[in-house]
Write an enzyme that holds these catalytic residues in place. Sequence first.
Site: not given
Ligand code: ATP
Ligand code: MG
Length: 728
Positions: A619, A623, A422
Amino acid sequence: MDCCDNNHKDMKNCDMKHDDKEHMDHDMNHNHMHHDMSNMEHNHEGHDMNHMGHMDHNMDMGSMNHDHGHMMMNHGGHMMDMGDLKKKFWISLILTIPIILMSPMMGMKLPFQLTFSGSDFIVLILGSILFFYCSTPFFNGAKGEMKNKKPEMMSLITLGISVAYIYSIYAVIANDILHVTPMVNDFFWELSTLIVIMLLGHWIEMNSVMNAGSAINKLSKLLPDNAHLITDNETKNVSTSELSVGDSILIQAGEKIPADGTIYDGSTAVNESLVTGESRSVNKKPSDKVIGGSVNGDGTIKVKISGTGNSGYLSKVMNMVQEAQSAKSKTENLANQVASYLFYAALVVAIIAFVAWSFIKGVSFSIPVTVTVLIIACPHALGLAVPLIVSRTTSIAATNGLLIRNKNSLEKINDIKYALMDKTGTLTEGKFQVNGYDRLDNSYSKDDILQIAASVEQNSNHPLATGIMETAKQKELSLSEVNNDNQITGYGMRGTVNNHEFLVVSAAYLDANNIDYDASASKQYLEKGNSLSYVVENNNVIGFVAEGDSIKSGSKAMIQYLQSQGITPVMLTGDNEAAANKVASLLGITEVKAKLLPEDKQKNVTNYQKDGKVMFIGDGINDAPSLTQSDMGIAIGSGTDVAVDSADVVLVNSNPLDVVNLVKLAKKAHTKMIQNLWWGAGYNIVALPLAAGILSFAGIMLDPMVGAIIMSLSTVIVALNALTLKIK
Ligand SMILES: Nc1ncnc2c1ncn2[C@@H]1O[C@H](COP(=O)(O)OP(=O)(O)OP(=O)(O)O)[C@@H](O)[C@H]1O
Ligand SMILES: [Mg+2]
Ligand SMILES: [Cu+]
């Protein structure tokens, strides 16, 4: 007989005076004596190993209560009292001294002989006390084994010493009652020294097993005995055990924190190194969490307790380690399987040796050989080989913030080919700063956009949300009330503010829902690797907020280490390509997949698994599917909520270098396991035939003394090999 009383190098001259038969006997005795000595010692170790073997079945640290001053160890299904062992060792040692002096058949020449008429009977009595009283730990062990239908070392040793004892009784009767000539040798000398050495070795080995797992016990001593409880408006001193969740406590500078909780007043720096291995002291301010057992720095803080006793972080960690240790890994099962066959192998070889040598050199030669074989085939080194390493690994890992929930995953470490990870919170700090924001719809001002986004996000704990709210606070923008707000997984947040529904989402969401927007204003941020959130009102993009995260200091080292181990890092993120590629290029990651939903990540894990074993680092929250799907799921930065059951390993700190420590530890543990299995199995492959007299034609009969010492070494080496396992 007198000629044989001269020092044993005269033994050879005995034959002048005695007929061959007699001489044969003497020779036999001589050999037999040496022989037996080693048996004695072999027995000793064997026992311990078996017990240890057993112990790894039931060896849970918790069962070692320290009542009335000595350690109780649970093994072979019954409690072995370490104190009892110690007592029996000293008693048997004291009783053996007169036996050594009085027993007419000595392996070695002693300065004087105390044989007088009737001395045999004294030897008989002392030998019987040793057999019936001092050997009870072994008889109980054998009983436990028979009950579990798993005859192992205890059974072999019980068999061995019983054969030696019964034959000795017969010898005394034959010599002193029936006065048969030539004399029949008794084995009291060997029997007693054997029991002494076995008790001692047992004691040593149980200690080493305890030390192997003792690192975890250190955790239980980290909590202070008392605390300052705040009741209405005064603080009083109470014992830590009286604290309960919800209480408020005062912690002064330098004091140990008595329970898990959240700070509601005061700020300080806390040293958590003893609890989670986090070497740097951590700054804490109101609403930050503190962990029981960590040490408060120079600030005075007031904490609302969230976990004490069994609900606290420390006890959760200890339970987790115990579960991990008691579960059987397949390597352990394999070792135990072989160990149980060893019992039958020893029995068969013993019978063959007995029959063969009885024909070749008579019973008084074959008995000692048989006893030696029974004793030396010790599965202990084998039974311990893996459990000791596992208990050592899991316990030192836990004291360094690496919580191993599923040790089987660690055994795959050498087959891992890919590390899928991640981005936010894993490779980057997960603390976003707003680098820019603007409106795309003129009916709103720039600050309106920020204010709306912050209002929508106010209940989200996503790092992007936190970043927006912090900036709104800095700009003193008051948040409006939001209702029916909820997370759009992998895309963003939705909420109704002032009767208008707004979305704060990623470009991926806009593309997925065919919402077009003017990307020119936000392009400059995108190119700099910012994460962009767009504010949308009924399918119209009214503005955007660009946020940047910072890369963790340990990320680059982790990526380089993984690559050096032939593990390919792959970044999987829900963020946009630009942000993903920016972080990837800084870290040297070549394989990047962006704009993924959690289920897309899991599909990626499955895809890569077609090509090799996959480690996933993320995290523990969104995930979970990927952590479960992967061959080794590592949850990073979980803090004190360690109950991430989707992960195989939980890293309490959010330091990527902990991944490096974990992989290094797993590799070292694996190497030591293989070494120990060789010490255990390899030893028996050599020792069994040697004890049976396979090399007797070359004049090599396994000298009991030497054999026993090697036996001890094989067990102690297995234990030491585990003890020297280090995390750094
Ligand atoms: N609360 C939120 N506010 C704004 N954007 C959000 C929010 N939650 C998710 N996003 C958008 O959705 C995308 C994916 O969210 P998430 O963090 O769940 O995925 P991720 O795969 O864990 O991303 P990362 O690799 O950055 O951890 C984020 O990069 C963001 O652009
Ligand atoms: Mg993430
Ligand atoms: Cu053994």
